[in-house]
Each structure stands twice: as structure tokens, then as C-alpha cells.
Scaffold this motif. Structure first.
Motif, mmCIF file in Angstrom:
data_model
loop_
_atom_site.group_PDB
_atom_site.id
_atom_site.type_symbol
_atom_site.label_atom_id
_atom_site.label_comp_id
_atom_site.label_asym_id
_atom_site.label_seq_id
_atom_site.Cartn_x
_atom_site.Cartn_y
_atom_site.Cartn_z
ATOM 1 N N TYR A 30 130.185 24.611 112.073
ATOM 2 C CA TYR A 30 130.637 24.193 113.407
ATOM 3 C C TYR A 30 130.155 25.205 114.433
ATOM 4 O O TYR A 30 130.482 26.395 114.366
ATOM 5 N N ALA A 31 129.369 24.723 115.403
ATOM 6 C CA ALA A 31 128.775 25.597 116.421
ATOM 7 C C ALA A 31 129.476 25.427 117.758
ATOM 8 O O ALA A 31 129.954 24.345 118.087
ATOM 9 N N LYS A 32 129.518 26.527 118.527
ATOM 10 C CA LYS A 32 130.104 26.463 119.864
ATOM 11 C C LYS A 32 129.382 27.450 120.768
ATOM 12 O O LYS A 32 129.217 28.621 120.429
ATOM 13 N N ALA A 33 128.947 26.954 121.939
ATOM 14 C CA ALA A 33 128.294 27.811 122.922
ATOM 15 C C ALA A 33 129.319 28.761 123.530
ATOM 16 O O ALA A 33 130.444 28.370 123.824
ATOM 17 N N ARG A 34 128.923 29.992 123.711
ATOM 18 C CA ARG A 34 129.808 31.009 124.292
ATOM 19 C C ARG A 34 129.167 31.557 125.556
ATOM 20 O O ARG A 34 128.021 32.013 125.551
ATOM 21 N N LYS A 35 129.941 31.554 126.642
ATOM 22 C CA LYS A 35 129.416 31.978 127.944
ATOM 23 C C LYS A 35 129.974 33.324 128.392
ATOM 24 O O LYS A 35 129.678 33.786 129.484
ATOM 25 N N VAL A 36 130.819 33.944 127.539
ATOM 26 C CA VAL A 36 131.425 35.248 127.842
ATOM 27 C C VAL A 36 131.122 36.192 126.684
ATOM 28 O O VAL A 36 131.155 35.790 125.519
ATOM 29 N N ASN A 37 130.829 37.444 126.987
ATOM 30 C CA ASN A 37 130.576 38.442 125.946
ATOM 31 C C ASN A 37 131.741 38.478 124.962
ATOM 32 O O ASN A 37 132.906 38.368 125.367
ATOM 33 N N PHE A 38 131.449 38.668 123.672
ATOM 34 C CA PHE A 38 132.501 38.565 122.671
ATOM 35 C C PHE A 38 132.177 39.402 121.439
ATOM 36 O O PHE A 38 131.057 39.924 121.283
ATOM 37 N N THR A 39 133.167 39.500 120.552
ATOM 38 C CA THR A 39 133.000 40.158 119.253
ATOM 39 C C THR A 39 133.390 39.175 118.155
ATOM 40 O O THR A 39 134.513 38.664 118.155
ATOM 41 N N PRO A 40 132.476 38.872 117.216
ATOM 42 C CA PRO A 40 132.820 37.961 116.113
ATOM 43 C C PRO A 40 133.411 38.728 114.934
ATOM 44 O O PRO A 40 132.995 39.856 114.646
ATOM 45 N N VAL A 41 134.373 38.133 114.253
ATOM 46 C CA VAL A 41 134.968 38.769 113.082
ATOM 47 C C VAL A 41 134.253 38.282 111.828
ATOM 48 O O VAL A 41 133.341 37.468 111.882
ATOM 49 N N VAL A 42 134.688 38.802 110.680
ATOM 50 C CA VAL A 42 134.086 38.437 109.406
ATOM 51 C C VAL A 42 134.086 36.920 109.217
ATOM 52 O O VAL A 42 135.062 36.250 109.561
ATOM 53 N N ARG A 43 132.990 36.394 108.675
ATOM 54 C CA ARG A 43 132.797 34.978 108.361
ATOM 55 C C ARG A 43 132.545 34.110 109.592
ATOM 56 O O ARG A 43 132.600 32.895 109.510
ATOM 57 N N LEU A 44 132.304 34.742 110.722
ATOM 58 C CA LEU A 44 131.856 34.001 111.899
ATOM 59 C C LEU A 44 130.456 34.498 112.234
ATOM 60 O O LEU A 44 130.245 35.702 112.416
ATOM 61 N N LEU A 45 129.506 33.596 112.286
ATOM 62 C CA LEU A 45 128.127 33.958 112.590
ATOM 63 C C LEU A 45 127.867 33.794 114.079
ATOM 64 O O LEU A 45 128.471 32.947 114.734
#
Length: 364
Positions: A264-279
Motif C-alpha cells: 500500500y503506497a501513499k504520497a507524503r508531502k511533509v518531511n517524515f521518519t519511517p519506522v521498521v517495516r515501512l519503506l
């Protein structure tokens, strides 16, 4: 002086009398559903605990509207039944007695914690005895009608918003199938004016940079902050907290779930930090286009347990790409649909919360 507890917090003008306690068996006539398999096809709906099932040529109730409540299985989702109808043996139907308004009684049914009445040790079950013994508070018939009509109109408004939301989901799926090439084709069925070139198939890893999420510093995690920390969950956009000053991925980017509801993909428009198991994906491609291109891709993940998607697996996705200009047009189009969907979802959620609050304040 003891606080009076049989008067609701909110009332319509002109009503001041205290509500009176009744057993539910005094308010409704609980009747049993029956098997329908001996009946012929017709135009009378058959209902089960999950709603409409099919139509037959006979009815259990030809004139009296009722409220269906599960006898076995789903026991906590009562709903209105408009005559004529038939119910299966796992669904009771409750017909209000004289001087009890159908819509008001339906609201009472929505407030009851049916799971507390479960008499089974396995599949949830209700009995007529348990239902009839429930104690409820009721006002005069005139006040019942006022309250019932109010919630009837509110339910109608909620249903309209639910239908609009479903229509938006259906509309998006239709356009996804028409604006992206099908099967072995390289040209979509519908295109924006000015674009005619065939789309080019590329290995995703050759056109984007993929980052794997990592561990986070929970001591820095805030409930409110500048940069979201995103998990694999899809609820609330996957936000588990915020960092005030740190982030790992600079927007615009795309996140892709790596475990559970993989791909499942989602566009992100704000700077962020992904946690484990999120690409996370950084790319020169339009992120809104990329979100929909990945979501439109058939995910094939080999796993013997919980489905997982790794960075190398995601990199091997083969996706058709048009020019950047066409990507932007498509991405903007679907982003607008998503924005409208989000607005309708918020309105629907707000209406449901309003109803939930009023059910507490307008009943005893």
C-alpha cells in the motif's frame, strides 16, 4: 437532594415529565426468524445479521416495520426492517407495541450493549428472555416521536454521506482501471489531451531510491510536533507521533507498507521518519502518480507467515511510466479525488460522533 436520573440532559421544548422505566418486553414484541429455503424467488427481501441476503415470495411481516437484532453471530448491529420482509432464524425482529415509536425504539436498540447480554461460551448468542428483561427509560409517545424523527433525519444524512463516499471510492477505481494501461498494453484507455506516446515499462529500483524504515527514539516522540513518525499502520495516515526537529526522509516522497497490508503506497508531502517495516521512496517521478501506480500494481509477495515486502522485492516491481508531464496530470487528478474523499470521510465521521454524543445526552 438526590439528583434526578430519569430526565435527559437535552430535550425538545415543551417536554418536562420524567421518563419511566420499562422492560424491553413491554416495549416490543420479539419474534423469531425462520428458514427461507422452501420459498420461491420474489420481491420480498430476506435479512440476516449482516443485512439483505436475497428476495422471496412470502413475508414474516407484511405490514409491521421492525428492528432486527441478531440471535446468533453478529448480535450487536441492530437495524431497521421495513415491511414486508422475511428474517432468517439467526435474526430476531422486534415490532414496537402500541404507543411506542419505531424510530425511537430503534435508537434505544442502538444504545444497548448487546455483547453484555451474550449467553454463550462460543458463538455470540441472545435469547428472547435476555432481550425482554433489559430495562430502559421511555418518555411519552409524543416525545418519542420528536426524538425518533430527529434521529431518523440524522441517520438519513449519515446514509447520504456514506453513499457519496462509496461513490467516490467506486469512481476512483473506475478511473484507475481506465487511466493506467491494462495487462500487456502500453497505452491507457483514457488520457489527458496532448499525450499520445506509449508508456515505458521500468523496474522500479532503476528509477527510484528505496529506504527501509528503522528504529525510532521513543524518548523524542511527541503527541504534537513538526515532523510525523510513520508506522506500517494505515489508520490516521500511519502517524504514531512526531519529532520536533528531526526527520529522516525529505518530502515529497512515497511510503509503502512492508508488512501486513503489503504494497500500500501513499504520497507524503511533509518531511517524515519511517519506522521498521515501512519503506520509503524518493524519486524524480510525480509522487501522486507513483502512489497510484504502485497501488494499481499486482502485489506478489512470497511469505509463509505474515505477508512481508522487502526493499529488493519492491525494487523488482515492473511499472509502466509515461512522461513527467502526463504523470503530473494523472497524479493531480487522483490527488483531487483523494482530497474530496478525505473531506467526505471527515464529514461522515463528524456526523457519527454527533449522533453518538446526542444518543447519550437525549436519552436516559
Amino acid at each position: 437532594m438526590d439528583k434526578i436520573t430519569n430526565i435527559p440532559e437535552i430535550r425538545f421544548d415543551g417536554f418536562t415529565d420524567a421518563w419511566e422505566q420499562r422492560r424491553l418486553g413491554e416495549v416490543v414484541d420479539i419474534r423469531s426468524g425462520r428458514d427461507y429455503k422452501h420459498l420461491n424467488k420474489g420481491n420480498i427481501p430476506v435479512y440476516g445479521t449482516g443485512g439483505y441476503m436475497l428476495s422471496v415470495d412470502e413475508a414474516l411481516s407484511y405490514e409491521d416495520d421492525a428492528i432486527g437484532v441478531g440471535r446468533k453471530g453478529t448480535i450487536d448491529k441492530p437495524y431497521l426492517l421495513k415491511a414486508p420482509f422475511w428474517t432468517v432464524d439467526t435474526l430476531f425482529f422486534s415490532i414496537p407495541k402500541t404507543d411506542y415509536d419505531l424510530y425511537f425504539v430503534n435508537d434505544i436498540f442502538q444504545r444497548i450493549n448487546w455483547k453484555q447480554l451474550d449467553e454463550s461460551t462460543g458463538v455470540p448468542s441472545l435469547s428472547k428472555t435476555a432481550i425482554n428483561a433489559v430495562k430502559v427509560q421511555v418518555p411519552t409517545f409524543e416525545e418519542q416521536i420528536k426524538i425518533g424523527n430527529f434521529f431518523k433525519h440524522l441517520d438519513h444524512l449519515i446514509t447520504l454521506h456514506q453513499r457519496k463516499l462509496e461513490l467516490l471510492y467506486e469512481t476512483k477505481q473506475t478511473f484507475l482501471s481506465q487511466m493506467f494501461p491494462k495487462g500487456e498494453e502500453s497505452v491507457p484507455e483514457i488520457r489527458f489531451e496532448g499525450y499520445a506516446d506509449a508508456w515505458e515499462q521500468r523496474r522500479l529500483g532503476d528509477t527510484v531510491v528505496i529506504f527501509a524504515g528503522g528504529d525510532i527514539d521513543k524518548s523524542k516522540l511527541k503527541k504534537v510536533g513538526k515532523y510525523p513518525v510513520l508506522a506500517n499502520a494505515l489508520t490516521n495516515d500511519g502517524i504514531v507521533g512526531y519529532y520536533d526537529s528531526d526527520f529522516r526522509i525529505e518530502a515529497p516522497a512515497v511510503t509503502v507498507t512492508g508488512r501486513g497490508d503489503v504494497g500500500y503506497a501513499k504520497a507524503r508531502k511533509v518531511n517524515f521518519t519511517p519506522v521498521v517495516r515501512l519503506l520509503a521512496i524518493k524519486s524524480d517521478n510525480d509522487v501522486d502518480f507513483l502512489e497510484n501506480a504502485i497501488n494499481n500494481h499486482k502485489v506478489l509477495v512470497e511469505s509463509t507467515g505474515v505477508p512481508q515486502l522487502t526493499s529488493p522485492q519492491l525494487a523488482n516491481y515492473k511499472i509502466l511510466f509515461p512522461t513527467i508531464g502526463e504523470q503530473t496530470q494523472i497524479g493531480t487528478f487522483f490527488a483531487a479525488i483523494d482530497h474530496l474523499t478525505t473531506l467526505h470521510q471527515r464529514k461522515l465521521n463528524t456526523l457519527k460522533e454527533i449522533k453518538k454524543t446526542l444518543l447519550k445526552k437525549m436519552f436516559v
